[in-house]
Enzyme design. Structure first.
Site, PDB file in Angstrom:
ATOM      1  N   SER A 212       0.748  -1.250  -0.112  1.00  0.00           N
ATOM      2  CA  SER A 212      -0.047  -0.069   0.024  1.00  0.00           C
ATOM      3  C   SER A 212       0.823   1.156   0.009  1.00  0.00           C
ATOM      4  O   SER A 212       1.743   1.419  -0.895  1.00  0.00           O
ATOM      5  CB  SER A 212      -0.918   0.134   1.208  1.00  0.00           C
ATOM      6  N   ASP A 337      -8.363  -4.964  -4.798  1.00  0.00           N
ATOM      7  CA  ASP A 337      -7.831  -4.221  -3.970  1.00  0.00           C
ATOM      8  C   ASP A 337      -8.683  -2.753  -3.652  1.00  0.00           C
ATOM      9  O   ASP A 337      -8.352  -2.206  -2.702  1.00  0.00           O
ATOM     10  CB  ASP A 337      -6.476  -3.638  -4.586  1.00  0.00           C
ATOM     11  N   HIS A 456      -7.824  -5.260  -0.191  1.00  0.00           N
ATOM     12  CA  HIS A 456      -6.610  -4.715  -0.073  1.00  0.00           C
ATOM     13  C   HIS A 456      -5.990  -5.234   1.259  1.00  0.00           C
ATOM     14  O   HIS A 456      -6.622  -5.461   2.355  1.00  0.00           O
ATOM     15  CB  HIS A 456      -6.854  -3.166   0.261  1.00  0.00           C
TER      16      HIS A 456
END
Length: 556
Positions: A212, A337, A456
């Site tokens: 991320s 995601d 995610h």
């Protein structure tokens, strides 16, 4: 249980022939260090150092400074607090301003290790939150490097860096240039390069990896000229420098909002005043809204992020890939995601009982393509609904929204970064992946519908070997995908080739090139059919070629 203690006491090498001898290697540049040794059975053990300072406690809105060192022996046996940041509900702060520490896991077999590859982890958290230890459940820390280090026979290092206001606020000029968190990361990588030989590592074989905002940070660290010759390889998971949330192109506006909240002027006195303000008050002043809608997606609220400062980032990241020409690079995303964001923008996608209007697709696409006006929206809508038919199901509509968010926020920028890396590479190799192991909660609890893929951050538990650490919480299939990811990641750290490095892998992962943009779909049941190419090419083509070619009608 920890079975012993050892001290890095000697200032010249001492390689024991048996790991029951706990005196290893060199002093660090700051002084002597004591850590913990953990027996793993079968003649293997793990040396663990927690909380080694790589820089001094940083001044507010200042670059990190070298640590002054210490007298005697530093007890490196406990994690240090994470950097000062907002709590999860953004009502208070947690952490400390004295937070520039790192943690090291060193595996040993029958003899003390030397010359091991080194993997440096950079955590995510939207540049707002996060810590080098990660979440904790019954003393099982998410970012414990033990499983990776043991299974891959590599040294793992996790590092702290400033986040939120203190890490990324910028006035857009030399008064408050920003990127303090990136400078922290760079200082940690440089410390590892200077000191890791004392722990049995190879300073010439450092791989940085992150997820991320950590994945984007990895990307930034490969692109800055300040890391030339230090980083050998890099892995970006669900984040690259080109992501729409990666760069704040108008940082002054938010800096002035923060200044007003802490009673500072917004004229040429602002920077000096902010540097004198209370760090806790500054952190609280950096709250962002976590409420989104299809017309105002939450991703647009992630504005405490890196900036083009003319120093760490001399220009737009897309123009800096020549700096990564000799770095081997893996980048990829999870297949859903975008769910974590689109579920906040369009909550109905998580419910089988609540319909999601088709118009929500148009509204979300309209927000993402706003600067191109109606023509941009119409092009986007026709691209994403081309295979809908005349009567799309609710599942189709909901999955399309997740796909839109995934593409815009993560997948397309990652593919663009892979193309740029491959185009500029000299000796550096390029690899692309799509992680698709379904979310473990899919269909069981809200907010995970039955059709969920990998959300995610779903990849983190597998990269860090949690199916092995806490086996009762996982199925054998989860251990397969975790074992495969650790093998690919650590093989890559050793050789620059995820297929070769001493750990067997289920499928050969080919390189990515512009003429053959191949990728590996990572899943618990991989076979050769999981090697594919041209990941979501119609959508990548839309966002990178078609949309930019349209006339701009609304400036950013």
């Amino acid at each position: 249980m920890f079975t012993g203690f050892f001290v890095i006491l000697l200032c010249k090498d001492y390689l024991a022939t048996n790991v029951s001898t706990f005196f290893l290697s060199h002093c660090t540049e700051g002084g002597k260090v004591e850590g913990k040794s953990k027996s793993l059975g079968s003649g293997r053990s793990m040396d663990i150092f927690l909380g080694i300072p790589f820089a001094d406690a940083p001044g507010t809105f200042e670059k990190p400074r070298p640590h002054r060192g210490w007298d005697g022996i530093l007890q490196a046996t406990d994690y240090k607090p994470r950097c000062l940041q907002l709590n999860l509900v953004m009502t208070d702060t947690i952490g400390s301003t004295d937070c520039l520490y790192l943690n090291i896991w060193v595996p040993h077999g029958s003899s003390v290790s030397a010359g091991l590859p080194v993997m440096v982890w950079i955590y995510g958290g939207g540049f707002l939150v996060g810590g080098s230890m990660g979440a904790n459940f019954l003393d099982n820390y998410l970012y414990s490097g033990q499983e990776i280090a043991d299974r891959g026979n590599v040294i793992v290092v996790t590092v702290g860096y400033r986040v939120g206001t203190l890490g990324f606020l910028s006035s857009g000029d030399s008064g408050l240039p920003g990127n303090y968190g990136l400078w922290d990361q760079q200082a940690a990588i440089a410390w590892v390069h200077r000191n890791i030989r004392s722990f049995g590592g190879d300073p010439g074989n450092i791989t940085i990896f992150g997820e991320s905002a950590g994945g984007a940070s990895v990307s930034f660290q490969t692109l800055t000229p300040h890391n030339k010759g230090i980083i050998r390889r890099a892995i970006s998971q669900s984040g690259v420098a080109l992501c729409p949330w990666g760069i704040n192109k108008n940082p002054r506006k938010f800096a002035e909002e923060v200044a007003q909240k802490v009673n500072c002027p917004t004229d040429n006195r602002m920077a000096a005043c902010l540097k004198m303000a209370d760090p806790g008050a500054l952190t609280l002043a950096g709250t962002i809204s976590l409420s989104g809608s299809p017309d105002n997606p939450i991703v647009f609220n992630l504005i405490l992020s890196p900036v083009i400062d003319g120093d760490f980032l001399p220009e737009d990241p897309s123009h800096l890939f020549h700096n990564a020409a000799e770095i081997d690079y893996i980048a990829g995303v999870n297949d859903m995601d975008g769910h974590i964001f689109t579920a906040l923008d369009v909550p109905s996608i998580n419910s089988d009982l609540i319909s999601t209007p088709i118009d929500d697709v148009r509204r979300l696409l309209g927000a993402y393509t706003k600067e191109k006006g109606t023509v941009g929206l119409n092009n986007a809508y026709s691209t994403y609904t081309s295979n809908w038919g005349s009567n799309p199901s609710q599942e189709t509509i909901k999955k399309t929204i997740v796909g839109v968010g995934t593409d815009y926020i993560f997948l397309v920028p990652t593919q663009a970064a892979l193309y740029l890396h491959a185009d500029h590479a000299t000796t550096g190799r390029t690899y692309s992946y799509l992680f698709s192991e379904p979310n473990r909660m899919g269909g069981l609890i809200t907010p995970y519908p039955s059709w969920m893929g990998a959300d995610h951050a779903d990849d983190l538990q597998y990269v860090f070997g949690k199916p092995f650490t806490t086996p009762l919480g996982y199925w054998p299939s989860h251990r397969r995908v975790s074992g495969a990811m650790i093998s690919y990641w650590t093989n890559f750290a050793k050789t620059g080739d995820p297929n070769n490095g001493g750990s067997s892998v289920p499928v050969n992962w080919p390189t990515f090139t512009r003429s053959a943009p191949k990728f590996l779909e990572i899943h618990s049941d991989m076979d050769n059919n999981y090697v594919q190419q041209k990941m979501r090419m119609p959508y990548v083509n839309f966002w990178t070629r078609i949309l930019p070619s349209l006339p701009t009608v609304v400036s950013e």
